[in-house]
Design a protein around this motif. Structure first.
Motif, mmCIF file in Angstrom:
data_model
loop_
_atom_site.group_PDB
_atom_site.id
_atom_site.type_symbol
_atom_site.label_atom_id
_atom_site.label_comp_id
_atom_site.label_asym_id
_atom_site.label_seq_id
_atom_site.Cartn_x
_atom_site.Cartn_y
_atom_site.Cartn_z
ATOM 1 N N TYR A 24 0.935 -1.268 -0.026
ATOM 2 C CA TYR A 24 0.032 -0.043 -0.021
ATOM 3 C C TYR A 24 0.860 1.472 0.069
ATOM 4 C CZ TYR A 24 -3.492 3.464 1.281
ATOM 5 O OH TYR A 24 -4.130 4.894 1.254
ATOM 6 N N TYR A 71 -13.715 10.135 -2.376
ATOM 7 C CA TYR A 71 -12.700 9.479 -2.045
ATOM 8 C C TYR A 71 -11.737 8.789 -3.035
ATOM 9 C CZ TYR A 71 -10.559 6.037 1.408
ATOM 10 O OH TYR A 71 -9.770 5.499 2.424
ATOM 11 N N LYS A 112 -7.760 13.299 5.497
ATOM 12 C CA LYS A 112 -8.877 12.611 5.518
ATOM 13 C C LYS A 112 -9.910 12.961 6.463
ATOM 14 C CE LYS A 112 -7.992 7.959 5.634
ATOM 15 N NZ LYS A 112 -7.653 6.765 6.134
ATOM 16 N N ILE A 142 -5.515 0.154 -5.437
ATOM 17 C CA ILE A 142 -5.196 -0.311 -3.963
ATOM 18 C C ILE A 142 -4.720 -1.760 -4.076
ATOM 19 C CG2 ILE A 142 -6.022 -0.465 -1.775
ATOM 20 C CD1 ILE A 142 -7.926 1.907 -2.593
ATOM 21 N N ASP A 171 -5.278 -4.614 1.136
ATOM 22 C CA ASP A 171 -5.860 -3.384 1.792
ATOM 23 C C ASP A 171 -7.238 -3.009 1.293
ATOM 24 O OD1 ASP A 171 -3.518 -2.190 3.076
ATOM 25 O OD2 ASP A 171 -2.579 -2.793 1.369
ATOM 26 N N ILE A 212 -10.062 -0.483 3.162
ATOM 27 C CA ILE A 212 -10.684 0.768 2.347
ATOM 28 C C ILE A 212 -12.122 0.878 2.193
ATOM 29 C CG2 ILE A 212 -10.207 1.912 0.379
ATOM 30 C CD1 ILE A 212 -7.820 2.163 2.250
ATOM 31 N N GLU A 222 -13.928 1.575 5.072
ATOM 32 C CA GLU A 222 -13.799 3.096 5.612
ATOM 33 C C GLU A 222 -14.973 3.741 4.770
ATOM 34 O OE1 GLU A 222 -10.134 5.119 6.801
ATOM 35 O OE2 GLU A 222 -10.007 5.337 4.584
#
Length: 183
Positions: free
Chosen positions: A5, A49, A76, A95, A99, A103, A106
């Protein structure tokens, strides 16, 4: 061994130094769908995002722009903050696979009403400065659908056209196959 990442993030930061790269133009392709969602869900606040340079946002949007690879947008939103709509366009495939669950969770945690996301299912037309393909995760639509299966109130579209050439800093026009809205 370095975290993949972090490697991809550092490479993205290098790419973003070029003013012609990752300007956020893909939002234009999805604007009709996004406008429909805004109307249907009475959207007042938007989080983009992974906004890139966000050069194509409509002026009237009440939007928070976040992209960890762009200094101007690297802050963020605070944890717990909610947005009516979270859009994540031309981001997820950049990404690393390990990960993505974090993500995606989130992204949905920031959403109060709806998420609009896209994922490419082919290699990128861009190569990062370190020689890696710009798409860290290349998986079929079924895999992405499974990753999103635990969530509700989202649209997940796919960029499916395979680049005909691979060239550093080369931008390809790619067709989008829309999935139905999930509620």
């Amino acid at each position: 061994m370095e975290n993949m990442y972090e490697i991809y993030l550092e490479q993205a930061k290098l790419m973003h130094k070029d003013p012609k790269v990752w300007k956020g133009h893909m939002i234009k392709r999805y604007m009709p769908q996004i406008k429909e969602i805004i109307a249907k869900y009475n959207v007042k606040t938007i989080l983009d995002y992974g906004c890139g340079k966000a050069q194509h946002h409509p002026d009237g949007w009440n939007s928070y722009k976040y992209d960890p690879a762009v200094p101007k947008f690297e802050k963020k939103p605070e944890a717990g903050r909610k947005f009516d709509l979270v859009i994540c366009i031309d981001v997820l495939e950049h990404i690393p696979e390990t990960d993505l669950p974090r993500i995606i969770k989130e992204i949905f945690d920031y959403s109060d009403k709806y998420v609009f996301a896209t994922a490419a299912v082919k290699e990128a037309g861009k190569t990062l400065p370190n020689g890696l393909n710009a798409h860290a995760t290349i998986r079929p639509q079924e895999w992405w659908n499974e990753l999103f299966a635990p969530y509700k109130n989202y649209t997940l579209d796919f960029t499916t056209k395979k680049p005909t050439k691979r060239k550093k800093y080369y931008v390809l026009g790619q067709k989008v196959k829309a999935n139905k809205i999930r509620e």
